[in-house]
Enzyme design. Structure first.
Site, PDB file in Angstrom:
ATOM      1  N   CYS A  94       0.674  -1.304   0.151  1.00  0.00           N
ATOM      2  CA  CYS A  94      -0.007   0.128   0.169  1.00  0.00           C
ATOM      3  C   CYS A  94       0.985   1.370  -0.030  1.00  0.00           C
ATOM      4  O   CYS A  94       0.275   2.369  -0.311  1.00  0.00           O
ATOM      5  CB  CYS A  94      -0.911   0.100   1.345  1.00  0.00           C
ATOM      6  SG  CYS A  94      -2.262  -1.247   1.231  1.00  0.00           S
ATOM      7  N   HIS A 353      -8.947   3.499  -2.610  1.00  0.00           N
ATOM      8  CA  HIS A 353      -7.727   3.137  -2.068  1.00  0.00           C
ATOM      9  C   HIS A 353      -7.277   2.120  -3.407  1.00  0.00           C
ATOM     10  O   HIS A 353      -7.116   0.894  -3.225  1.00  0.00           O
ATOM     11  CB  HIS A 353      -7.627   2.635  -0.737  1.00  0.00           C
ATOM     12  CG  HIS A 353      -6.300   2.005  -0.403  1.00  0.00           C
ATOM     13  ND1 HIS A 353      -5.096   2.437  -0.881  1.00  0.00           N
ATOM     14  CD2 HIS A 353      -6.016   1.233   0.570  1.00  0.00           C
ATOM     15  CE1 HIS A 353      -4.087   1.963  -0.223  1.00  0.00           C
ATOM     16  NE2 HIS A 353      -4.584   0.926   0.842  1.00  0.00           N
ATOM     17  N   CYS A 383      -0.462   2.949   6.304  1.00  0.00           N
ATOM     18  CA  CYS A 383      -0.298   1.692   6.841  1.00  0.00           C
ATOM     19  C   CYS A 383      -0.134   0.744   5.640  1.00  0.00           C
ATOM     20  O   CYS A 383      -0.613   0.989   4.785  1.00  0.00           O
ATOM     21  CB  CYS A 383      -1.264   1.452   8.076  1.00  0.00           C
ATOM     22  SG  CYS A 383      -2.937   1.071   6.858  1.00  0.00           S
ATOM     23  N   GLY A 385       0.241  -3.354   4.611  1.00  0.00           N
ATOM     24  CA  GLY A 385       0.188  -4.842   4.920  1.00  0.00           C
ATOM     25  C   GLY A 385       1.194  -5.359   5.199  1.00  0.00           C
ATOM     26  O   GLY A 385       2.505  -4.920   4.566  1.00  0.00           O
TER      27      GLY A 385
END
Length: 396
Positions: A94, A353, A383, A385
């Site tokens: 991400c 996103h 954040c 993963g």
């Protein structure tokens, strides 16, 4: 390399409207999405000779489909730029788009480059199903296919089970840790939609969003102007029967691309433009994989510390809203932060996103907001993963 670090400026930042899964951008290949924002940047800076571009960095989280074979290089070629311009694709899940910006800035700061394009792209709609190669020839049994759209697949059995929970279960764990209720998450989600809808109505995105010709999409497709707490409350929990995380208080699956033009002093002169902002510092950290949602907490602290700044110095803060629970968990740990400056034009719950593109979208949004304000300090953070956090500090 030079003896001292060079200043790095963001001259421009663009992004596509963000499409929903199976929506208006579903017919557009990810390499074409990336090419579109790359070409838009060069078109918007006509004084810059494209041959002066030293490199192109593009973040991408999946890399399993039409964005294979180094989508950054494909974007250069498809955008019609000189074949002499190289390209590198980077993956920090991400955080990939922001990682691309940071790597580009690092190349410029050390003197390895003067003009660099950096961004990210993802088509979650077009992410393929993949089939593992059999361990022996001509297997007689059925084979399992995996979707590459999101999350764990073909997981290494050596990974502890508590690390490999779904992303949504990870958000539930953050909610447990900080006592975050369903009502709080739904209220946060509603605010994201309200702010995004207002920003579009006020023209706040006009300077950065570049629509694709032939695609029937001029604004972000997942912004719900007419949603309400009552509507959000009707949605069922997705990851636990008695849980708090729903499709309404989580970011959706999306398609889109974003890109920024980064330069040093000499490159800035070649553009003939005033920069939006300059890059100050960045930081990346790791955390327990199942608590990935709290990854930005330490990364933000480190980035601000290196910049000699505090929350009190911030003008704006773009925090990726993977889940409302995750965002609220971070905010709970940043007690000195004014939440009013976070995502002033809406966040990923409303906007979307598209994994590899999101970090570049955030960096571009901060740069445009600082330019609109005339001065200030901005922060972009995500954040990631498997338990990471990434943050970037910008100034004007």
């Amino acid at each position: 390399m030079t003896d001292r670090l060079r200043e790095v400026y963001i001259v421009d930042a663009v992004r596509t409207p963000i499409g929903k899964y199976g929506g208006a951008l579903s017919g557009v290949r990810p390499d074409d999405l990336a090419a579109h924002v790359v070409k838009a940047l060069t078109d918007r800076t006509p004084d810059l000779d494209p041959a002066r571009i030293d490199d192109v960095y593009v973040g991408n989280a999946n890399g399993a489909g039409e964005e294979n074979r180094d989508v950054a290089r494909m974007a250069v070629l498809l955008a019609g730029l000189p074949v002499s311009i190289p390209g590198a694709t980077v993956n920090r899940l991400c955080g990939s788009g922001l990682e691309a910006v940071i790597q580009a800035a690092r190349a410029i700061a050390t003197g390895d480059a003067s003009v660099v394009l950096a961004g990210g792209v993802e088509s979650m709609t077009r992410a393929p199903w993949v089939l593992p190669k059999p361990e022996r020839a001509f297997p007689a049994g059925n084979q399992q296919m995996f979707s590459t759209t999101l999350g764990w697949r073909m997981t290494n059995p050596r990974m502890p089970e508590e690390w490999t929970v779904s992303l949504g279960e990870g958000a539930e764990l953050v909610a447990d840790k900080h006592g975050i209720t369903r009502d709080q998450q739904d209220a946060f989600a509603l605010a994201s939609h309200e702010k995004a809808a207002r920003a579009w109505k006020d023209g706040a995105y006009d300077a950065e969003v570049v629509a694709l010709e032939g695609a029937d999409l001029t604004r972000d497709e997942t912004v719900r102007e007419n949603t309400s707490l009552e509507a959000l409350a009707k949605l069922k929990p997705v990851f636990r029967k008695d849980g708090t995380v729903t499709a309404g208080n989580a970011s959706p699956l999306n398609d889109g691309a974003a890109a920024l033009l980064l330069v040093d002093e000499e490159g800035l002169k070649a553009t003939g433009r005033e920069p939006l902002a300059r890059i100050r510092t960045s930081a990346v950290t790791g955390t327990e994989p199942q608590l990935f949602g709290l990854g930005p907490v330490e990364a933000v602290g480190r980035a601000l510390g290196k910049a000699g700044r505090s929350f009190a110095d911030l003008t704006t803060f773009e925090l990726n809203e993977a889940f409302a629970a995750q965002s609220l968990g971070c905010l709970a740990e940043w007690r000195d932060l004014d939440p009013a400056i976070v995502n002033p034009r809406g966040g990923a719950i409303a906007i979307g996103h598209p994994l590899g593109a999101s970090g570049a979208r955030l960096a571009g949004a901060v740069a445009h907001q600082l330019a609109a304000a005339g001065s200030g300090v901005g922060l972009a953070a995500l954040c990631i993963g498997v338990g990471q956090g990434l943050a970037l500090v910008l100034e004007r």
